[in-house]
Design a protein around this motif. Structure first.
Motif, PDB file in Angstrom:
ATOM      1  N   HIS A  93      56.010  23.631   5.722  1.00  0.00           N
ATOM      2  CA  HIS A  93      55.433  23.092   7.164  1.00  0.00           C
ATOM      3  C   HIS A  93      54.681  21.572   7.151  1.00  0.00           C
ATOM      4  N   ASP A  94      54.947  21.231   7.866  1.00  0.00           N
ATOM      5  CA  ASP A  94      54.867  19.687   7.869  1.00  0.00           C
ATOM      6  C   ASP A  94      53.227  19.747   8.596  1.00  0.00           C
ATOM      7  N   GLU A  95      52.873  20.875   9.305  1.00  0.00           N
ATOM      8  CA  GLU A  95      51.494  20.958   9.960  1.00  0.00           C
ATOM      9  C   GLU A  95      50.495  21.568   9.478  1.00  0.00           C
ATOM     10  N   ILE A  96      50.542  22.048   8.271  1.00  0.00           N
ATOM     11  CA  ILE A  96      49.701  23.038   7.422  1.00  0.00           C
ATOM     12  C   ILE A  96      49.099  21.958   6.161  1.00  0.00           C
ATOM     13  N   ASP A  97      47.937  21.325   6.667  1.00  0.00           N
ATOM     14  CA  ASP A  97      47.656  20.660   4.946  1.00  0.00           C
ATOM     15  C   ASP A  97      46.665  21.390   4.053  1.00  0.00           C
ATOM     16  N   THR A  98      47.399  20.735   3.059  1.00  0.00           N
ATOM     17  CA  THR A  98      45.656  21.330   1.479  1.00  0.00           C
ATOM     18  C   THR A  98      44.432  20.776   1.157  1.00  0.00           C
ATOM     19  N   VAL A  99      43.401  21.566   1.504  1.00  0.00           N
ATOM     20  CA  VAL A  99      42.041  20.908   1.544  1.00  0.00           C
ATOM     21  C   VAL A  99      41.775  21.292   0.397  1.00  0.00           C
ATOM     22  N   PHE A 100      41.563  20.208  -0.607  1.00  0.00           N
ATOM     23  CA  PHE A 100      41.149  20.432  -2.080  1.00  0.00           C
ATOM     24  C   PHE A 100      39.670  20.305  -2.683  1.00  0.00           C
ATOM     25  N   LEU A 101      38.677  21.969  -2.901  1.00  0.00           N
ATOM     26  CA  LEU A 101      37.225  21.366  -2.424  1.00  0.00           C
ATOM     27  C   LEU A 101      37.128  20.985  -4.613  1.00  0.00           C
ATOM     28  N   MET A 102      35.594  19.928  -4.896  1.00  0.00           N
ATOM     29  CA  MET A 102      35.846  21.121  -6.502  1.00  0.00           C
ATOM     30  C   MET A 102      35.018  21.487  -6.536  1.00  0.00           C
ATOM     31  N   SER A 103      35.096  22.468  -7.468  1.00  0.00           N
ATOM     32  CA  SER A 103      33.758  23.420  -8.431  1.00  0.00           C
ATOM     33  C   SER A 103      32.623  22.368  -8.104  1.00  0.00           C
ATOM     34  N   GLU A 104      31.451  23.735  -8.356  1.00  0.00           N
ATOM     35  CA  GLU A 104      30.834  22.714  -8.858  1.00  0.00           C
ATOM     36  C   GLU A 104      30.424  23.057 -10.262  1.00  0.00           C
ATOM     37  N   ALA A 105      29.858  22.004 -10.955  1.00  0.00           N
ATOM     38  CA  ALA A 105      30.078  21.610 -12.718  1.00  0.00           C
ATOM     39  C   ALA A 105      30.193  23.571 -13.633  1.00  0.00           C
ATOM     40  N   LYS A 106      29.037  23.426 -12.747  1.00  0.00           N
ATOM     41  CA  LYS A 106      28.657  24.657 -13.942  1.00  0.00           C
ATOM     42  C   LYS A 106      30.272  26.514 -14.123  1.00  0.00           C
ATOM     43  N   TYR A 107      30.612  25.887 -12.610  1.00  0.00           N
ATOM     44  CA  TYR A 107      31.618  26.780 -12.266  1.00  0.00           C
ATOM     45  C   TYR A 107      33.566  26.799 -13.250  1.00  0.00           C
ATOM     46  N   LEU A 108      33.490  24.995 -13.608  1.00  0.00           N
ATOM     47  CA  LEU A 108      34.399  24.329 -14.400  1.00  0.00           C
ATOM     48  C   LEU A 108      35.099  25.057 -14.777  1.00  0.00           C
ATOM     49  N   PHE A 109      35.103  25.981 -16.051  1.00  0.00           N
ATOM     50  CA  PHE A 109      35.715  26.634 -17.010  1.00  0.00           C
ATOM     51  C   PHE A 109      35.479  28.442 -16.728  1.00  0.00           C
ATOM     52  N   ILE A 110      35.791  28.620 -15.787  1.00  0.00           N
ATOM     53  CA  ILE A 110      35.623  29.925 -15.449  1.00  0.00           C
ATOM     54  C   ILE A 110      37.051  30.594 -15.037  1.00  0.00           C
ATOM     55  N   SER A 111      37.540  31.592 -15.229  1.00  0.00           N
ATOM     56  CA  SER A 111      38.920  31.622 -14.632  1.00  0.00           C
ATOM     57  C   SER A 111      39.177  33.282 -14.291  1.00  0.00           C
ATOM     58  N   SER A 112      39.403  33.672 -13.653  1.00  0.00           N
ATOM     59  CA  SER A 112      39.533  34.895 -13.866  1.00  0.00           C
ATOM     60  C   SER A 112      40.386  35.636 -15.538  1.00  0.00           C
ATOM     61  N   SER A 113      41.441  35.351 -15.726  1.00  0.00           N
ATOM     62  CA  SER A 113      41.977  35.617 -17.131  1.00  0.00           C
ATOM     63  C   SER A 113      40.608  35.033 -18.006  1.00  0.00           C
TER      64      SER A 113
END
Ligand code: COA
Length: 158
Positions: free
Chosen positions: A109-129
């Motif tokens: 769907h070329d009319e839908i764009d992805t916007v990337f946001l950077m996590s705050e540094a203190k959350y960089l290592f967090i994942s649900s797993s």
């Protein structure tokens, strides 16, 4: 009205996800936090449980709502009238997978764009797993997830 979808499995939602949702809510008139149903990943929490946790956690964001989706994310975005997909980026490792997914979504769907946001540094290592691993072994997770999620994890692993 600008509308974006922040989609994920959210098994469970973490402080890192919440940080991205808050940042996205400042960029768009409305954001939908869209919880993927059980088909994509084997999840610890059911779709209903994951939705409830997301609802509890994003309650303070006035222009955010929670929903579930199945099928293609871009089809869901189109049904909702959303023109952007929000993705959080944490580490370089995320980039390759995210680039592939963004390009695949655009080719669908070329009319839908992805916007990337950077996590705050203190959350960089967090994942649900990692949060689930720590919780399963009775580790301290209170700084990694909102209180309602920490309680839900404790109940699951009791
Ligand atoms: N903070 C904390 N953790 C984060 C994060 C952040 N800002 N950003 C990503 N993560 C983590 C998640 O916790 C998750 O960790 P885990 O693997 O340990 O559980 C991991 O990164 C990936 O999670 P997420 O970003 O939520 O992606 P996902 O793989 O759970 O969900 C979908 C991806 C559901 C959005 C995607 O597969 C999808 O769109 N599916 C629908 C079908 C489709 O359209 N496919 C694409 C075209 S074929």
């Amino acid at each position: 009205m600008s509308k974006a979808v922040y989609a994920g499995t959210f098994d469970p939602i973490t402080n890192g996800h919440l940080d991205i949702a808050i940042r996205a809510s400042k960029l768009f008139d409305q954001i939908i936090v869209a919880v993927a149903d059980d088909n994509y990943k084997q999840t610890l929490f059911t779709t209903e449980e994951r939705c409830q946790m997301v609802t509890d956690v994003i309650g303070d964001i006035p222009n955010a709502m929670v929903d579930t989706f199945s099928g293609l994310l871009v089809d869901y975005c189109q049904r909702q009238g959303a023109t952007s997909v929000i993705r959080g980026l944490r580490v370089v490792l995320d980039f390759e997978k995210e680039l592939q997914m963004a390009l695949m979504n655009r080719s669908l769907h070329d009319e839908i764009d992805t916007v990337f946001l950077m996590s705050e540094a203190k959350y960089l290592f967090i994942s649900s797993s990692l949060v689930k691993n720590a919780a399963a072994l009775d580790g301290r997770i209170e700084d990694l997830v909102p209180p309602a999620v920490a309680q839900a994890l404790k109940r699951k692993y009791k």
